[in-house]
Design a protein around this motif. Structure first.
Motif, PDB file in Angstrom:
ATOM      1  N   CYS A 144       4.251  -5.770  -7.786  1.00  0.00           N
ATOM      2  CA  CYS A 144       3.367  -5.177  -8.798  1.00  0.00           C
ATOM      3  C   CYS A 144       4.122  -4.123  -9.605  1.00  0.00           C
ATOM      4  N   SER A 150      -0.786  -7.583  -9.623  1.00  0.00           N
ATOM      5  CA  SER A 150      -1.105  -7.557  -8.201  1.00  0.00           C
ATOM      6  C   SER A 150      -1.611  -8.928  -7.768  1.00  0.00           C
ATOM      7  N   SER A 192      -0.514  -1.677  -3.272  1.00  0.00           N
ATOM      8  CA  SER A 192      -0.045  -1.610  -4.664  1.00  0.00           C
ATOM      9  C   SER A 192      -0.756  -0.500  -5.437  1.00  0.00           C
TER      10      SER A 192
END
Length: 379
Positions: A144, A150, A192
């Motif tokens: 990411c 993501s 992330s």
């Protein structure tokens, strides 16, 4: 497609089925959409995994951290970057906090999720998820950071198939797969999201400890606020989640049917549905390949398969908001491109925030029987 497939009623699938029966027309809609989502997710998973491994290899060879440049932002000078690094590392988080927190929350998850809430999700299923989730979380956070994409939902679908098939239909495989998906998706997504927040802290000269405390406070608030909001929605909308309702929750239907597919296999699909799934799965991959080959200049005119999948069976009204927003942005860019590029994110955030905040008063008004005088929708 749907009128043409509907003409095959009585041949490809039994006539007289309920409109939501997955053995009829609805089965084609749902599973073709799932094929598009899986094809798009698989392609981007492989692409980002390749970029991640390639960046790690180059980092290992050069012994230097990779520098990710953002378009439109000036490069930091050495002194400025050195200062940010010193400030960020000054309040370094002790290593025992993430390890201890993960182990503690893992034990709580096994006790609450497996033993008290979702009984089909056995404790050893959860243990396997907790062992592999940090590895996948690292891959997702690193990927990411490199690509700004993501893939948490892709990892969640992977958990659905593995845990659902492992449990089997006789032992609540659908529920086990969905619960496993929720656990995996939250762990990988949080990895992330947290790294993005740390990056924000780095750029704004904020302490990583303060970022972590803010995350903990926000998570604790969400544990209280989210169930309350859901309760209001559930009370105000008796058909919450039903297709065609004000809040159809399209992804809920998609994920449920992915779980069914993982548990029961392909034998339950209507006639020729699997062929369509193969074709659209390959089509989603092909569209992504074309988007990457033609470059940024032309790829913006090629639709994203993931964005096509949900309206594919939910209906056109789902895309009208996006179409109207894109039209406004296009006109704004023609009038004043500099201002449009500068304020687009702020305007979009305000619209999303306003729409989300209004949902709660709308649910409260519905509890008292207050309805809008009219509603415009395009079927």
């Amino acid at each position: 497609m749907w009128p043409q497939i509907d003409k095959k009623k009585g041949n490809w699938f039994p006539a007289g089925l309920d409109s939501q029966n997955l053995h009829g027309l609805q089965g084609y809609k749902v599973f073709i959409s799932i094929a598009i989502i899986l094809g798009d997710g698989l392609y981007n998973f492989v692409k980002i995994l390749y970029k991640t491994l390639d960046a790690l290899y180059k980092t290992y060879k050069s012994r230097e951290l990779p520098v990710v440049k953002q378009d439109g932002l000036p490069a930091l000078s050495y002194d400025e970057e050195e200062r940010r690094t010193q400030v960020f590392l000054k309040d370094r988080i002790p290593i025992w906090i993430p390890f201890g927190g993960y182990l503690g929350l893992g034990v709580v998850s096994i006790l609450l999720v497996c033993l008290l809430i979702f009984h089909p999700l056995k404790w050893y299923y959860m243990l396997i998820i907790l062992i592999f989730a940090p590895i996948l979380g690292f891959c997702n956070a690193y990927g990411c950071g490199l690509t700004d994409w993501s893939l948490a939902t892709t990892y969640g679908k992977l958990a659905i198939f593995i845990i659902g098939a492992w449990a089997g239909s006789a032992h609540g495989g659908v529920l086990a797969g969905l619960a496993a998906c929720g656990v995996m998706l939250n762990i990988v997504s949080t990895a992330s999201d947290l790294m993005q927040d740390f990056k924000t802290g780095y750029l704004t000269l904020s302490s990583p400890k303060s970022m972590l405390v803010s995350q903990a406070i926000g998570t604790a608030m969400g544990c209280v606020i989210s169930p309350c909001v859901f309760y209001f929605f559930l009370k105000a909308n008796k058909d919450l989640g039903a297709p065609g309702s004000a809040y159809p929750a399209p992804y809920a239907l998609v994920y449920r049917n992915i779980a069914i597919l993982g548990v029961e296999g392909f034998s339950s699909l209507p006639k020729h549905c699997l062929i369509f799934c193969y074709a659209f799965f390959a089509g989603a991959i092909l569209v992504n390949i074309i988007r990457d080959l033609v470059g940024k200049k032309w790829s913006k005119w090629i639709p994203v398969p993931m964005a096509m999948a949900i309206p594919f069976y939910l209906g056109g009204y789902f895309t009208l908001d996006m179409c109207l927003g894109s039209l406004i942005l296009f006109i704004w860019q023609q009038i004043n491109k500099a201002k449009a590029d500068t304020y687009t994110s702020a305007v979009a955030s305000g619209m999303i925030c306003g729409d989300g905040i209004w949902s709660l008063p709308s649910a409260l008004l519905s509890l008292f029987g207050v309805q809008a005088p009219f509603c415009i929708r395009v079927p």
